[in-house]
Design a protein around this motif. Structure first.
Motif, PDB file in Angstrom:
ATOM      1  N   GLN A 183      55.408  23.503  63.001  1.00  7.67           N
ATOM      2  CA  GLN A 183      54.823  23.957  61.730  1.00  7.67           C
ATOM      3  C   GLN A 183      54.150  22.752  61.055  1.00  7.67           C
ATOM      4  O   GLN A 183      54.588  21.617  61.239  1.00  7.67           O
ATOM      5  N   PRO A 184      53.081  22.984  60.285  1.00  2.00           N
ATOM      6  CA  PRO A 184      52.430  21.854  59.611  1.00  2.00           C
ATOM      7  C   PRO A 184      53.382  21.227  58.586  1.00  2.00           C
ATOM      8  O   PRO A 184      53.845  21.914  57.690  1.00  2.00           O
ATOM      9  N   LEU A 185      53.693  19.960  58.765  1.00  4.30           N
ATOM     10  CA  LEU A 185      54.677  19.323  57.885  1.00  4.30           C
ATOM     11  C   LEU A 185      54.033  18.368  56.874  1.00  4.30           C
ATOM     12  O   LEU A 185      54.632  18.079  55.841  1.00  4.30           O
ATOM     13  N   HIS A 186      52.858  17.858  57.182  1.00  3.87           N
ATOM     14  CA  HIS A 186      52.176  16.892  56.289  1.00  3.87           C
ATOM     15  C   HIS A 186      53.156  15.800  55.846  1.00  3.87           C
ATOM     16  O   HIS A 186      53.204  15.448  54.672  1.00  3.87           O
ATOM     17  N   ALA A 187      53.948  15.292  56.753  1.00  6.09           N
ATOM     18  CA  ALA A 187      55.062  14.424  56.367  1.00  6.09           C
ATOM     19  C   ALA A 187      55.116  13.093  57.112  1.00  6.09           C
ATOM     20  O   ALA A 187      55.989  12.283  56.823  1.00  6.09           O
ATOM     21  N   PHE A 188      54.230  12.880  58.079  1.00  6.42           N
ATOM     22  CA  PHE A 188      54.311  11.648  58.872  1.00  6.42           C
ATOM     23  C   PHE A 188      53.266  10.639  58.394  1.00  6.42           C
ATOM     24  O   PHE A 188      52.112  10.993  58.151  1.00  6.42           O
ATOM     25  N   ASP A 189      53.699   9.374  58.296  1.00 10.90           N
ATOM     26  CA  ASP A 189      52.777   8.309  57.854  1.00 10.90           C
ATOM     27  C   ASP A 189      51.815   7.929  58.971  1.00 10.90           C
ATOM     28  O   ASP A 189      50.675   7.562  58.708  1.00 10.90           O
ATOM     29  N   THR A 190      52.310   7.965  60.210  1.00 11.22           N
ATOM     30  CA  THR A 190      51.462   7.678  61.370  1.00 11.22           C
ATOM     31  C   THR A 190      51.734   8.753  62.417  1.00 11.22           C
ATOM     32  O   THR A 190      52.896   9.087  62.670  1.00 11.22           O
ATOM     33  N   VAL A 191      50.660   9.269  63.011  1.00 13.63           N
ATOM     34  CA  VAL A 191      50.806  10.208  64.134  1.00 13.63           C
ATOM     35  C   VAL A 191      50.081   9.603  65.334  1.00 13.63           C
ATOM     36  O   VAL A 191      48.905   9.226  65.229  1.00 13.63           O
ATOM     37  N   PHE A 192      50.802   9.493  66.436  1.00 13.29           N
ATOM     38  CA  PHE A 192      50.211   9.036  67.695  1.00 13.29           C
ATOM     39  C   PHE A 192      49.981  10.245  68.595  1.00 13.29           C
ATOM     40  O   PHE A 192      50.863  11.114  68.699  1.00 13.29           O
ATOM     41  N   SER A 193      48.817  10.277  69.256  1.00 18.49           N
ATOM     42  CA  SER A 193      48.608  11.218  70.362  1.00 18.49           C
ATOM     43  C   SER A 193      47.975  10.380  71.470  1.00 18.49           C
ATOM     44  O   SER A 193      46.786  10.054  71.411  1.00 18.49           O
ATOM     45  N   GLN A 213      50.031  17.220  60.514  1.00 20.37           N
ATOM     46  CA  GLN A 213      51.335  16.539  60.454  1.00 20.37           C
ATOM     47  C   GLN A 213      51.292  15.288  59.589  1.00 20.37           C
ATOM     48  O   GLN A 213      52.325  14.702  59.280  1.00 20.37           O
ATOM     49  N   LEU A 214      50.097  14.859  59.188  1.00 21.82           N
ATOM     50  CA  LEU A 214      49.970  13.581  58.468  1.00 21.82           C
ATOM     51  C   LEU A 214      50.076  13.760  56.957  1.00 21.82           C
ATOM     52  O   LEU A 214      49.554  14.734  56.400  1.00 21.82           O
ATOM     53  N   VAL A 215      50.663  12.774  56.294  1.00 23.89           N
ATOM     54  CA  VAL A 215      50.589  12.720  54.825  1.00 23.89           C
ATOM     55  C   VAL A 215      49.155  12.374  54.439  1.00 23.89           C
ATOM     56  O   VAL A 215      48.379  11.890  55.277  1.00 23.89           O
ATOM     57  N   LYS A 216      48.802  12.570  53.194  1.00 21.16           N
ATOM     58  CA  LYS A 216      47.489  12.139  52.692  1.00 21.16           C
ATOM     59  C   LYS A 216      47.386  10.633  52.856  1.00 21.16           C
ATOM     60  O   LYS A 216      48.310   9.899  52.480  1.00 21.16           O
ATOM     61  N   GLY A 217      46.296  10.187  53.442  1.00 21.71           N
ATOM     62  CA  GLY A 217      46.119   8.747  53.647  1.00 21.71           C
ATOM     63  C   GLY A 217      46.788   8.245  54.923  1.00 21.71           C
ATOM     64  O   GLY A 217      46.672   7.070  55.275  1.00 21.71           O
ATOM     65  N   GLY A 218      47.498   9.143  55.633  1.00 19.54           N
ATOM     66  CA  GLY A 218      48.203   8.743  56.859  1.00 19.54           C
ATOM     67  C   GLY A 218      47.238   8.376  57.979  1.00 19.54           C
ATOM     68  O   GLY A 218      46.041   8.680  57.910  1.00 19.54           O
ATOM     69  N   GLU A 219      47.798   7.728  59.010  1.00 18.35           N
ATOM     70  CA  GLU A 219      46.960   7.160  60.074  1.00 18.35           C
ATOM     71  C   GLU A 219      47.168   7.914  61.391  1.00 18.35           C
ATOM     72  O   GLU A 219      48.307   8.116  61.824  1.00 18.35           O
ATOM     73  N   PHE A 265      38.765  14.096  59.573  1.00 17.10           N
ATOM     74  CA  PHE A 265      39.273  12.720  59.504  1.00 17.10           C
ATOM     75  C   PHE A 265      38.202  11.806  58.919  1.00 17.10           C
ATOM     76  O   PHE A 265      36.999  12.072  59.049  1.00 17.10           O
ATOM     77  N   LYS A 266      38.644  10.716  58.274  1.00 16.02           N
ATOM     78  CA  LYS A 266      37.717   9.731  57.694  1.00 16.02           C
ATOM     79  C   LYS A 266      38.006   8.371  58.319  1.00 16.02           C
ATOM     80  O   LYS A 266      39.077   8.157  58.892  1.00 16.02           O
ATOM     81  N   ASN A 267      37.045   7.480  58.141  1.00 17.73           N
ATOM     82  CA  ASN A 267      37.244   6.088  58.573  1.00 17.73           C
ATOM     83  C   ASN A 267      37.591   6.036  60.069  1.00 17.73           C
ATOM     84  O   ASN A 267      38.524   5.351  60.480  1.00 17.73           O
ATOM     85  N   VAL A 268      36.846   6.788  60.850  1.00 20.87           N
ATOM     86  CA  VAL A 268      37.148   6.921  62.283  1.00 20.87           C
ATOM     87  C   VAL A 268      36.512   5.751  63.022  1.00 20.87           C
ATOM     88  O   VAL A 268      35.313   5.502  62.895  1.00 20.87           O
ATOM     89  N   ARG A 269      37.321   5.016  63.753  1.00 18.33           N
ATOM     90  CA  ARG A 269      36.757   3.877  64.499  1.00 18.33           C
ATOM     91  C   ARG A 269      37.429   3.702  65.849  1.00 18.33           C
ATOM     92  O   ARG A 269      38.632   3.949  65.977  1.00 18.33           O
TER      93      ARG A 269
END
Ligand SMILES: C[S@@+](CC[C@H](N)C(=O)[O-])C[C@H]1O[C@@H](n2cnc3c(N)ncnc32)[C@H](O)[C@@H]1O
Length: 321
Positions: A183-193, A213-219, A265-269
């Motif tokens: 379920q969408p949690l919007h709770a992780f500071d960093t998500v790796f895939s 799954q990411l918090v606002k501003g998460g990476e 996503f923003k600031n994609v590099r």
């Protein structure tokens, strides 16, 4: 059998607590349909000894005792760990036993780590975590909690075996589901895939699921196979790619950046590109299967056996605004 209740207790008072609305029921269902060998593998984990060790997770994944194991104890450990073959991602150094996995996952970690926002005190999701090698390295960087999600039961049992031998460390946990079931949690500071996108039939949906799954501003840290080319270049293999049946989309870096921006996503590099070498993926005593050398054109290592560009991987970092 592997007990997830300590994980439920662990998250009950954290930003992941909403997961308790769906997760226990999903894992109950999962148990009923788990791989036929799951019970056997879980039993092997229960046979492993409980040592109290000195642990290093910063430079490598290592556990050691003040005095080395006897010959018999080492043989006992190797015997049980080999029953969990094939070991794909590692290496692990456990009480003098070197699990020399197919992949030198430390090579990938060395390419990724310098580009990350510091992991200290972060809550992290590792999607498609395999046996969990990178999760332990994240713990080594001071992460508050690392959750891996991977539907392959053998990898769950390998993870639990390693966890047991790392003093039963609970800072990392593996949940045996697919990302699309979360379920969408919007709770992780960093998500790796890492190493997952090309296995997904719908790559844009995968990117949206990661974002959810990411918090606002998460990476987001996305690592995947890429080809050379421009914004509209994407390889969709006709049949197999490097003998793998389940490879669907291999974009260029420009196409991937476009996809990430399209889903918000923003600031994609792109921070790294590397061709996979025969030092990074190779046959060892810890797997019986084929490896990269068998997947490449024997006369031209810049091509796969099917004639596609040989595996090249990129690391992309992006933020959830
Ligand atoms: C190539 S491995 C990558 C392992 C590790 N992340 C790495 O970079 O070395 C891909 C992993 O994705 C897992 N996987 C496949 N489908 C998945 C899904 N729907 N959700 C999460 N993980 C998945 C597989 O079980 C496998 O362990």
């Amino acid at each position: 059998m592997i007990d997830f209740r300590p994980f439920y207790q662990q998250i009950a008072t954290t930003s992941l607590s909403a997961w308790l609305e769906t997760l226990p029921l999903q894992l109950k269902q999962w148990k009923k349909q788990a791989h036929g060998d799951y019970a056997k593998w879980a039993k092997i984990v229960s046979f492993l000894p409980d040592y109290s060790a000195e642990i290093d997770l910063r430079e490598k994944v290592e556990a050691k005792l003040a005095s080395p194991l006897s010959e018999g104890e080492t043989q006992h450990l190797v015997y049980h760990l080999k029953q969990l073959m094939p070991w794909r991602k590692g290496p692990y150094h456990l009480y003098g036993v070197h699990i020399d996995c197919e992949w030198r996952s430390d090579f990938k970690w060395d390419r990724v780590l310098p580009h990350l926002s510091p992991l200290k005190d972060r809550t992290i999701l590792d999607v498609g975590c395999g046996s969990g090698y990178h999760m332990w390295r994240m713990v080594g960087e001071g992460a508050k909690m690392v959750v891996g999600i991977d539907p392959t039961e053998l990898f769950l049992c390998q993870f639990e075996a390693v966890r047991k031998l790392l003093n039963n460390d609970r800072r990392a946990n593996l949940i045996p589901l697919g990302i699309e079931q979360m379920q969408p949690l919007h709770a992780f500071d960093t998500v790796f895939s890492m190493g997952v996108l090309y296995h997904r039939k719908s790559p844009l949906d995968h990117l949206s699921q990661l974002k959810n799954q990411l918090v606002k501003g998460g990476e987001l840290v996305l690592e995947t196979l890429v080809i050379d080319g421009g914004v509209n270049d994407v390889l969709v293999p006709a049949d197999r790619y490097a003998k793998m049946k389940n490879v669907y989309f291999i974009p260029s870096v420009a196409a991937l950046i476009n996809w990430l921006e399209k889903v918000g996503f923003k600031n994609v590099r792109c921070v790294d590109e590397a061709v996979t070498t025969l030092e990074e993926q190779r046959k060892t005593d810890w797997l019986e299967n084929e490896s990269l050398i068998d997947f490449l054109d024997p006369n031209n290592h810049s091509k796969t056996i099917e004639g596609y560009p040989a595996p090249k991987r990129a690391v992309i970092i992006a933020n959830n605004p």
